[in-house]
Write a protein that holds these residues in place. Structure first.
Motif, PDB file in Angstrom:
ATOM      1  N   PRO A 145      41.491   0.527 -85.010  1.00  0.00           N
ATOM      2  CA  PRO A 145      40.376   1.084 -84.750  1.00  0.00           C
ATOM      3  C   PRO A 145      39.453  -0.135 -83.629  1.00  0.00           C
ATOM      4  N   LYS A 146      38.955  -0.029 -82.519  1.00  0.00           N
ATOM      5  CA  LYS A 146      38.591  -0.785 -81.502  1.00  0.00           C
ATOM      6  C   LYS A 146      39.719  -1.397 -80.599  1.00  0.00           C
TER       7      LYS A 146
ATOM      8  N   HIS B  11      37.918   9.306 -77.924  1.00  0.00           N
ATOM      9  CA  HIS B  11      38.109   9.314 -79.239  1.00  0.00           C
ATOM     10  C   HIS B  11      38.454   9.383 -79.669  1.00  0.00           C
ATOM     11  N   SER B  12      38.708   8.891 -80.663  1.00  0.00           N
ATOM     12  CA  SER B  12      40.515  10.138 -81.874  1.00  0.00           C
ATOM     13  C   SER B  12      41.423  11.002 -81.072  1.00  0.00           C
ATOM     14  N   GLN B  13      41.671  10.813 -80.135  1.00  0.00           N
ATOM     15  CA  GLN B  13      42.661  11.245 -79.825  1.00  0.00           C
ATOM     16  C   GLN B  13      43.825  10.872 -78.882  1.00  0.00           C
TER      17      GLN B  13
ATOM     18  N   SER C 152      46.131   3.566 -90.842  1.00  0.00           N
ATOM     19  CA  SER C 152      45.768   3.434 -88.841  1.00  0.00           C
ATOM     20  C   SER C 152      46.010   5.176 -88.003  1.00  0.00           C
ATOM     21  N   PHE C 153      45.941   4.864 -87.518  1.00  0.00           N
ATOM     22  CA  PHE C 153      46.167   5.934 -86.222  1.00  0.00           C
ATOM     23  C   PHE C 153      47.521   5.859 -85.223  1.00  0.00           C
ATOM     24  N   TYR C 154      48.325   6.786 -85.751  1.00  0.00           N
ATOM     25  CA  TYR C 154      49.581   6.890 -85.848  1.00  0.00           C
ATOM     26  C   TYR C 154      49.654   8.063 -84.193  1.00  0.00           C
ATOM     27  N   ILE C 155      50.453   7.564 -83.135  1.00  0.00           N
ATOM     28  CA  ILE C 155      50.709   8.345 -82.185  1.00  0.00           C
ATOM     29  C   ILE C 155      51.870   8.556 -81.591  1.00  0.00           C
ATOM     30  N   CYS C 156      52.549   9.371 -81.029  1.00  0.00           N
ATOM     31  CA  CYS C 156      53.658   9.598 -80.713  1.00  0.00           C
ATOM     32  C   CYS C 156      53.892  10.516 -79.307  1.00  0.00           C
TER      33      CYS C 156
ATOM     34  N   ARG D   1      37.064   0.602 -70.460  1.00  0.00           N
ATOM     35  CA  ARG D   1      36.110   1.509 -70.595  1.00  0.00           C
ATOM     36  C   ARG D   1      35.113   2.198 -70.441  1.00  0.00           C
ATOM     37  N   LEU D   2      35.131   3.339 -69.754  1.00  0.00           N
ATOM     38  CA  LEU D   2      34.620   4.515 -68.529  1.00  0.00           C
ATOM     39  C   LEU D   2      33.439   5.050 -69.383  1.00  0.00           C
TER      40      LEU D   2
END
Lengths: 117, 109
Positions: free
Chosen positions: A40-41, B40-42, A90-94, B104-105
């Motif tokens: 986060p953040k 956010h969150s993507q 966590s947030f996992y991204i490929c 951060r825009l």
């Protein structure tokens, strides 16, 4: 445009469970795929580089036995978080790249939010 | 560590142009300048990339200085949906991308 599909989008499971995340390139062949995690953040942090038909290359500090990567075809890479614990939440991204010699941009999946209870 | 530096945040009024700067002090001759954004969150969304010349697509324009040490991403008419974190990255397309902290825009009505 190029599309990368990531599945599942969200997982909630108990501590000790192993979780598999899939990353697919839908309209191009991806010689190389990358796995990131994001707290986060914070910004994205590269975990490993996944090459089709060979072993993944892990970044320093990432446990290869904890985060198993398989890239068995040119359109699919999987990340398995083994014996997951709350700190693995966590947030996992490929992301996927057409491969060496190409300056075409990488494209990212929409991420998988993993929550370990 | 990220090779680029960006301001941590910027504000823009809806409908106005948003100009996001990036410094690429250590960019090498065969590296491209890539811009991504993350809502956010993507997952990050590709915006545009270039080597030396200025580039324009349906999303944005990219201005690269002659010495390639800096670039500017221009969103010509910002909308509320352009609120996101914007990342500039030096890389070859097939290489790993090292993300910095981005800009951060915030687009406001």
């Amino acid at each position: 445009g190029a599309v990368v599909s990531q599945h599942p989008s969200r997982v909630i499971c108990k501590s000790g469970t192993s979780v598999k995340i899939e990353c697919r390139s839908l309209d191009f062949q991806a010689t190389t795929m990358f796995w990131y995690r994001q707290f986060p953040k914070k910004s994205l942090m590269l975990m490993a580089t996944s090459n089709e038909g060979s072993k993944a290359t892990y970044e320093q500090g990432v446990e290869k036995d904890k985060f198993l990567i398989n890239h068995a075809s040119l359109t699919l890479s999987t990340l398995t978080v083994t014996s997951a614990h709350p700190e693995d939440s966590s947030f996992y991204i490929c992301s996927a790249s057409p491969g060496q010699g190409s300056n075409q941009p990488q494209h990212f999946g929409d991420g998988t939010r993993l929550s370990i209870l | 560590d990220a090779k680029t530096t960006q301001p941590p945040s910027m504000d823009c009024a809806e409908g106005r142009a948003a100009n996001l700067p990036c410094n690429h002090s250590t960019i090498s001759g065969n590296e491209y300048v890539y811009w991504y954004r993350q809502i956010h969150s993507q997952g990050p969304q590709y915006i545009i990339h270039g080597l030396k010349n200025n580039e324009t697509n349906e999303m944005a324009s990219l201005i690269i200085t002659e010495d390639r040490k800096s670039s500017t991403l221009i969103l010509p008419h910002a909308t509320l949906r352009d609120t996101a974190v914007y990342y500039c990255i030096d890389a070859r397309g097939f290489q790993k991308l090292v993300f910095g902290t981005g800009t951060r825009l915030l687009v406001s009505p």
